[in-house]
Design an enzyme around this catalytic site. Structure first.
Site, mmCIF file in Angstrom:
data_model
loop_
_atom_site.group_PDB
_atom_site.id
_atom_site.type_symbol
_atom_site.label_atom_id
_atom_site.label_comp_id
_atom_site.label_asym_id
_atom_site.label_seq_id
_atom_site.Cartn_x
_atom_site.Cartn_y
_atom_site.Cartn_z
ATOM 1 C CE1 TYR A 59 17.100 -57.936 93.426
ATOM 2 C CE2 TYR A 59 19.394 -59.753 93.551
ATOM 3 C CZ TYR A 59 17.490 -59.206 93.070
ATOM 4 O OH TYR A 59 17.682 -59.607 91.689
ATOM 5 N NE ARG A 117 18.945 -76.373 94.137
ATOM 6 C CZ ARG A 117 18.082 -77.375 94.385
ATOM 7 N NH1 ARG A 117 18.206 -78.753 94.497
ATOM 8 N NH2 ARG A 117 17.010 -77.043 95.635
HETATM 9 N N1 LIG Z 1 16.650 -58.411 87.326
HETATM 10 C C1 LIG Z 1 15.070 -58.602 87.621
HETATM 11 O O1 LIG Z 1 13.980 -58.030 87.808
HETATM 12 C C2 LIG Z 1 14.841 -60.073 88.677
HETATM 13 C C3 LIG Z 1 14.249 -60.370 88.934
HETATM 14 C C4 LIG Z 1 13.792 -61.891 89.451
HETATM 15 C C5 LIG Z 1 15.793 -62.866 90.068
HETATM 16 N N2 LIG Z 1 16.600 -61.824 89.642
HETATM 17 C C6 LIG Z 1 18.063 -62.193 89.364
HETATM 18 O O2 LIG Z 1 18.250 -63.734 88.964
HETATM 19 C C7 LIG Z 1 17.892 -64.583 90.093
HETATM 20 C C8 LIG Z 1 17.359 -65.646 89.739
HETATM 21 O O3 LIG Z 1 15.787 -66.174 89.172
HETATM 22 P P1 LIG Z 1 15.318 -65.716 90.862
HETATM 23 O O4 LIG Z 1 15.959 -66.570 92.321
HETATM 24 O O5 LIG Z 1 14.182 -65.689 91.026
HETATM 25 O O6 LIG Z 1 15.241 -67.870 90.274
HETATM 26 P P2 LIG Z 1 15.156 -69.403 89.584
HETATM 27 O O7 LIG Z 1 17.000 -68.815 89.599
HETATM 28 O O8 LIG Z 1 14.250 -70.144 89.162
HETATM 29 O O9 LIG Z 1 15.041 -70.119 91.478
HETATM 30 C C9 LIG Z 1 15.550 -69.991 92.117
HETATM 31 C C10 LIG Z 1 15.322 -70.766 93.322
HETATM 32 O O10 LIG Z 1 15.123 -72.633 93.179
HETATM 33 C C11 LIG Z 1 15.044 -73.375 93.939
HETATM 34 N N3 LIG Z 1 15.472 -74.743 92.841
HETATM 35 C C12 LIG Z 1 16.894 -75.113 91.977
HETATM 36 N N4 LIG Z 1 16.823 -76.122 91.596
HETATM 37 C C13 LIG Z 1 15.759 -76.752 92.738
HETATM 38 C C14 LIG Z 1 15.325 -77.502 92.132
HETATM 39 N N5 LIG Z 1 15.407 -79.187 91.843
HETATM 40 N N6 LIG Z 1 13.532 -78.007 93.248
HETATM 41 C C15 LIG Z 1 13.053 -77.059 93.992
HETATM 42 N N7 LIG Z 1 13.662 -75.687 94.070
HETATM 43 C C16 LIG Z 1 15.344 -75.664 93.920
HETATM 44 C C17 LIG Z 1 16.414 -73.037 94.659
HETATM 45 O O11 LIG Z 1 16.788 -73.202 95.894
HETATM 46 P P3 LIG Z 1 17.814 -73.798 96.439
HETATM 47 O O12 LIG Z 1 19.091 -71.918 96.719
HETATM 48 O O13 LIG Z 1 17.723 -74.551 97.729
HETATM 49 O O14 LIG Z 1 18.913 -74.172 96.070
HETATM 50 C C18 LIG Z 1 16.309 -70.943 94.628
HETATM 51 O O15 LIG Z 1 15.352 -71.282 95.989
HETATM 52 C C19 LIG Z 1 17.810 -64.124 91.754
HETATM 53 O O16 LIG Z 1 18.779 -64.357 92.665
HETATM 54 C C20 LIG Z 1 18.551 -62.162 91.000
HETATM 55 O O17 LIG Z 1 19.539 -62.673 91.013
HETATM 56 C C21 LIG Z 1 16.395 -60.658 89.065
#
Ligand SMILES: NC(=O)c1ccc[n+]([C@@H]2O[C@H](COP(=O)([O-])OP(=O)(O)OC[C@H]3O[C@@H](n4cnc5c(N)ncnc54)[C@H](OP(=O)(O)O)[C@@H]3O)[C@@H](O)[C@H]2O)c1
Length: 271
Positions: A57, A248
């Site tokens: 990351y 959030r």
């Molecule tokens: N192991 C793996 O391969 C893998 C892959 C992907 C992710 N991950 C982990 O899982 C975590 C979470 O997954 P993710 O980051 O992919 O996606 P997520 O948690 O589904 O989405 C996060 C994003 O959604 C935005 N968001 C939240 N509520 C919202 C709303 N009501 N309207 C618009 N946007 C909104 C957030 O913005 P704000 O920050 O502005 O609130 C953030 O940018 C990652 O950060 C990472 O640590 C692991």
């Protein structure tokens, strides 16, 4: 409904006897590090103290942020999960070196949980698990797990462990993407492997779904809270949504402390 409702807001970490919060916080694709620092500190203060990061990351910047947060709030208050890139798994010394670099960025002598970010093709699962176990032997990690492992690789990984069990598998899972429910969820419940649901908000997409919106109105909750509650209602499932906004964090917190009724879970299962 195929799965029992789990009413607990703390989830078992495999068979270790330890528990972790049903909601932790992710650190991928942070834009504003100073806002993210405030948000992570707040999350830890209110009990959502599992922070998910990875060497990948922002080229280590996310781990450095988690390190700063730990220095401010106290290392022992944080459950750190990090992930090692599959490329490192060509030999043992590369895995150790990669984790050493992560620990330097995190400013700590150990992580709570170390995962292989996704299975490395061309190297047996057994070897990959042996390399992960060595990190615990070296005192660099308390527990090991995997990420993006399907049932076949996961069962091989479980069988490959010699001394340290696989406690978690981090996979994509949201109310809009329920692939996991086909076979991995049942397998994980049976084998006591904690599922860490990533991308649980579909980058905000869950808040735009009409079914989620209408159920949220019924409960006086937000769509994000309903989407997270759906996941943590499952046994052996926690979610790791990402945010860099303190408001959030408060919203995520409100996804705990209550449960959707079975009839609404059934409706969400059909999306
Ligand atoms: N192991 C793996 O391969 C893998 C892959 C992907 C992710 N991950 C982990 O899982 C975590 C979470 O997954 P993710 O980051 O992919 O996606 P997520 O948690 O589904 O989405 C996060 C994003 O959604 C935005 N968001 C939240 N509520 C919202 C709303 N009501 N309207 C618009 N946007 C909104 C957030 O913005 P704000 O920050 O502005 O609130 C953030 O940018 C990652 O950060 C990472 O640590 C692991």
């Amino acid at each position: 409904m195929r799965f029992q409702i789990d009413p607990n807001d703390r989830k078992p970490l495999g068979r270790t006897g330890e528990t972790v919060p049903a909601i932790g916080i992710g650190t991928w694709r942070i834009n504003n590090y100073s806002m993210a620092e405030t948000a992570l500190i707040r999350a830890i203060e209110v009990g959502m103290n599992l922070i998910d990061t990875a060497e990948m990351y922002a080229n280590g910047e996310a781990e450095k942020l988690v390190g700063r947060v730990c220095r401010i709030i106290g290392r022992d208050r944080v459950f750190i999960v990090t992930k090692i890139l599959p490329d490192r798994f060509s030999d043992q010394s590369k895995v150790i070196k990669a984790l050493e670099a992560s620990l330097r960025r995190l400013g700590t002598s150990y992580v709570d949980l170390v995962l292989i970010h996704w299975p490395r093709p061309g190297i047996s699962i057994e070897k990959q698990i042996q390399f992960l176990e060595a990190t615990v032997e070296a005192g660099m990690a308390r527990f090991i797990g995997v990420s993006n492992f399907g049932v076949e690789n996961l069962s091989r990984a479980i069988r490959a462990t010699k001394k340290h069990e696989i406690v978690a598998n981090q996979v994509k899972y949201s109310v809009l993407d329920k692939q996991v429910e086909k076979d991995l969820l049942g397998f994980s419940i049976e084998n006591k492997i904690l599922i860490q649901a990533y991308t649980p908000l579909e980058w905000g997409g869950v808040a735009k779904n009409e079914t989620v919106i209408s159920i949220a109105k019924k409960y006086g909750k937000t769509p994000i809270q309903v989407a997270l509650n759906y996941l943590i209602s499952r046994p052996m499932v926690m979610a790791i949504p990402k945010t860099e906004r303190v408001e959030r964090v408060e919203e995520f917190r409100g996804s705990m402390g209550w449960r959707l009724g079975a009839e609404d879970i059934e409706i969400l299962e059909k999306i």
